[in-house]
Design an enzyme around this catalytic site. Structure first.
Site, PDB file in Angstrom:
ATOM      1  N   PRO A 157       0.796  -1.227   0.000  1.00 19.28           N
ATOM      2  CA  PRO A 157       0.000   0.000   0.000  1.00 19.28           C
ATOM      3  C   PRO A 157       0.833   1.284   0.000  1.00 19.28           C
ATOM      4  CG  PRO A 157      -0.037  -1.012   2.170  1.00 19.28           C
ATOM      5  CD  PRO A 157       0.601  -2.010   1.237  1.00 19.28           C
ATOM      6  N   ASN A 158       0.314   2.227  -0.760  1.00 16.58           N
ATOM      7  CA  ASN A 158       0.866   3.588  -0.861  1.00 16.58           C
ATOM      8  C   ASN A 158       2.127   3.678  -1.722  1.00 16.58           C
ATOM      9  OD1 ASN A 158      -1.096   4.937   0.909  1.00 16.58           O
ATOM     10  ND2 ASN A 158      -0.172   3.692   2.503  1.00 16.58           N
ATOM     11  N   ARG A 208       5.062  10.575  -3.077  1.00 15.63           N
ATOM     12  CA  ARG A 208       4.835  10.313  -1.656  1.00 15.63           C
ATOM     13  C   ARG A 208       6.108  10.620  -0.864  1.00 15.63           C
ATOM     14  NH1 ARG A 208       4.627   4.295   1.097  1.00 15.63           N
ATOM     15  NH2 ARG A 208       4.216   5.030   3.214  1.00 15.63           N
ATOM     16  N   TYR A 264      11.190   8.627   0.484  1.00 15.28           N
ATOM     17  CA  TYR A 264      11.109   7.539  -0.498  1.00 15.28           C
ATOM     18  C   TYR A 264      11.718   7.884  -1.856  1.00 15.28           C
ATOM     19  CZ  TYR A 264       7.965   5.654   3.032  1.00 15.28           C
ATOM     20  OH  TYR A 264       7.449   5.182   4.219  1.00 15.28           O
ATOM     21  N   ASN A 286       8.016  -5.746  -0.975  1.00 13.92           N
ATOM     22  CA  ASN A 286       7.938  -4.587  -0.096  1.00 13.92           C
ATOM     23  C   ASN A 286       6.466  -4.462   0.277  1.00 13.92           C
ATOM     24  OD1 ASN A 286       7.842  -2.187   1.253  1.00 13.92           O
ATOM     25  ND2 ASN A 286       9.060  -1.024  -0.229  1.00 13.92           N
ATOM     26  N   ALA A 334       3.337  -0.916   4.912  1.00 12.33           N
ATOM     27  CA  ALA A 334       2.849  -0.927   6.299  1.00 12.33           C
ATOM     28  C   ALA A 334       2.373  -2.313   6.742  1.00 12.33           C
ATOM     29  CB  ALA A 334       1.733   0.100   6.467  1.00 12.33           C
ATOM     30  N   HIS A 353       4.379  -4.646   9.025  1.00 14.68           N
ATOM     31  CA  HIS A 353       4.535  -4.420  10.462  1.00 14.68           C
ATOM     32  C   HIS A 353       3.442  -5.071  11.312  1.00 14.68           C
ATOM     33  CE1 HIS A 353       7.611  -1.786   9.083  1.00 14.68           C
ATOM     34  NE2 HIS A 353       6.768  -0.906   8.569  1.00 14.68           N
ATOM     35  N   ASP A 355       1.385 -15.469   7.375  1.00 21.06           N
ATOM     36  CA  ASP A 355       0.997 -16.829   6.975  1.00 21.06           C
ATOM     37  C   ASP A 355       1.247 -17.065   5.489  1.00 21.06           C
ATOM     38  OD1 ASP A 355       0.242 -17.633   9.504  1.00 21.06           O
ATOM     39  OD2 ASP A 355      -1.883 -17.204   9.217  1.00 21.06           O
ATOM     40  N   GLU A 370      12.984  -9.493   1.230  1.00 18.66           N
ATOM     41  CA  GLU A 370      12.203  -8.368   1.762  1.00 18.66           C
ATOM     42  C   GLU A 370      12.959  -7.068   1.489  1.00 18.66           C
ATOM     43  OE1 GLU A 370      11.631  -8.512   6.013  1.00 18.66           O
ATOM     44  OE2 GLU A 370      10.271  -6.778   6.004  1.00 18.66           O
ATOM     45  N   HIS A 410      12.755  -2.739   1.865  1.00 15.65           N
ATOM     46  CA  HIS A 410      12.135  -1.472   2.266  1.00 15.65           C
ATOM     47  C   HIS A 410      13.017  -0.352   1.750  1.00 15.65           C
ATOM     48  CE1 HIS A 410       9.163  -3.358   4.837  1.00 15.65           C
ATOM     49  NE2 HIS A 410      10.140  -4.178   5.228  1.00 15.65           N
ATOM     50  N   SER A 432      13.089   2.835   2.732  1.00 18.91           N
ATOM     51  CA  SER A 432      13.673   3.499   3.907  1.00 18.91           C
ATOM     52  C   SER A 432      14.214   2.418   4.846  1.00 18.91           C
ATOM     53  CB  SER A 432      12.592   4.330   4.625  1.00 18.91           C
ATOM     54  OG  SER A 432      11.601   3.461   5.177  1.00 18.91           O
ATOM     55  N   ARG A 449      13.531   4.568  11.896  1.00 22.41           N
ATOM     56  CA  ARG A 449      12.525   5.639  11.868  1.00 22.41           C
ATOM     57  C   ARG A 449      11.873   5.776  13.240  1.00 22.41           C
ATOM     58  NH1 ARG A 449       9.308   5.060   6.268  1.00 22.41           N
ATOM     59  NH2 ARG A 449       8.198   6.834   7.199  1.00 22.41           N
ATOM     60  N   ARG A 500       7.120   0.591  13.179  1.00 28.05           N
ATOM     61  CA  ARG A 500       7.905   0.186  11.997  1.00 28.05           C
ATOM     62  C   ARG A 500       9.085  -0.722  12.359  1.00 28.05           C
ATOM     63  NH1 ARG A 500       5.898   3.671   8.036  1.00 28.05           N
ATOM     64  NH2 ARG A 500       5.373   5.720   8.851  1.00 28.05           N
TER      65      ARG A 500
HETATM   66  C1  DQA Z   1       8.322   1.038   3.583  1.00 31.51           C
HETATM   67  C2  DQA Z   1       8.480   1.279   5.089  1.00 31.51           C
HETATM   68  C3  DQA Z   1       7.178   1.071   5.819  1.00 31.51           C
HETATM   69  O1  DQA Z   1       7.346   1.332   7.197  1.00 31.51           O
HETATM   70  C4  DQA Z   1       6.118   2.004   5.284  1.00 31.51           C
HETATM   71  O2  DQA Z   1       4.876   1.727   5.899  1.00 31.51           O
HETATM   72  C5  DQA Z   1       5.996   1.987   3.808  1.00 31.51           C
HETATM   73  C6  DQA Z   1       7.207   1.868   2.996  1.00 31.51           C
HETATM   74  C7  DQA Z   1       9.619   1.360   2.827  1.00 31.51           C
HETATM   75  O3  DQA Z   1       9.715   0.953   1.664  1.00 31.51           O
HETATM   76  O4  DQA Z   1      10.499   2.038   3.354  1.00 31.51           O
HETATM   77  O5  DQA Z   1       4.924   2.176   3.258  1.00 31.51           O
HETATM   78  O6  DQA Z   1       8.032  -0.346   3.384  1.00 31.51           O
END
Ligand code: DQA
Length: 142
Positions: free
Chosen positions: A9-10, A17, A22, A73, A76, A79, A86, A97, A99, A101, A106, A111
């Site tokens: 998401p996002n 964003r 990012y 990735n 959120a 977390h 699962d 995995e 991320h 950031s 942070r 997070r």
């Molecule tokens: C993220 C880090 C997460 O904490 C955050 O919720 C994101 C992006 C990252 O790519 O740094 O949406 O996964």
């Protein structure tokens, strides 16, 4: 080798964003970069993004059925989603995995934990968009 890069998401708003966190690369640009980084290793890379948790779970379940390696990735959801945990536990092929950031450094405490990490053969954080290149490179070495 076929590889799925799955973004949660996002992340569809990458580039717009919070660019101070990012960066300025858009999701479309990221998808093109991943495809070309993958080609360097003979990988066929497909990049997807969703804001709908069930859709991500469906993609992960299919990846489990087909033993497809995944770069994830989960944003959120990483977390707090036990459904995501699962789904990751069922994967048969390597999971990396990523991320953009470094969530652990942070200020928001939520997070600092990821439900994904226990199932990942590698965790890459805080490397910006380059983290995806490193993830594909890692999969190429396996
Ligand atoms: C993220 C880090 C997460 O904490 C955050 O919720 C994101 C992006 C990252 O790519 O740094 O949406 O996964």
């Amino acid at each position: 080798m076929r590889i799925l890069v799955l973004n949660g998401p996002n992340l569809g708003r990458l580039g717009r964003r919070q660019p101070e966190i990012y960066g300025t690369t858009t999701h479309d640009e990221l998808a093109e970069l991943c495809a070309s980084w993958g080609r360097e290793h003979g990988q066929q890379v497909e990049v997807r993004q969703t804001n709908h948790e069930g859709e991500l779970l469906d993609w992960l379940n299919t990846a489990a059925d087909e033993a497809t390696p995944v770069v994830l990735n989960a944003a959120a959801w990483s977390h707090y989603s036990y459904a995501l945990l699962d789904a990751c536990a069922q994967l048969e092929a390597p999971l990396v995995e990523v991320h953009i950031s470094d969530p652990a450094s942070r200020p928001e405490e939520f997070r600092h934990h990821s439900v994904v990490s226990a199932f990942a053969s590698k965790v890459i954080t805080g490397r910006g968009i380059d983290g995806y290149r490193l993830a594909l490179e890692h999969l190429a070495t396996l």
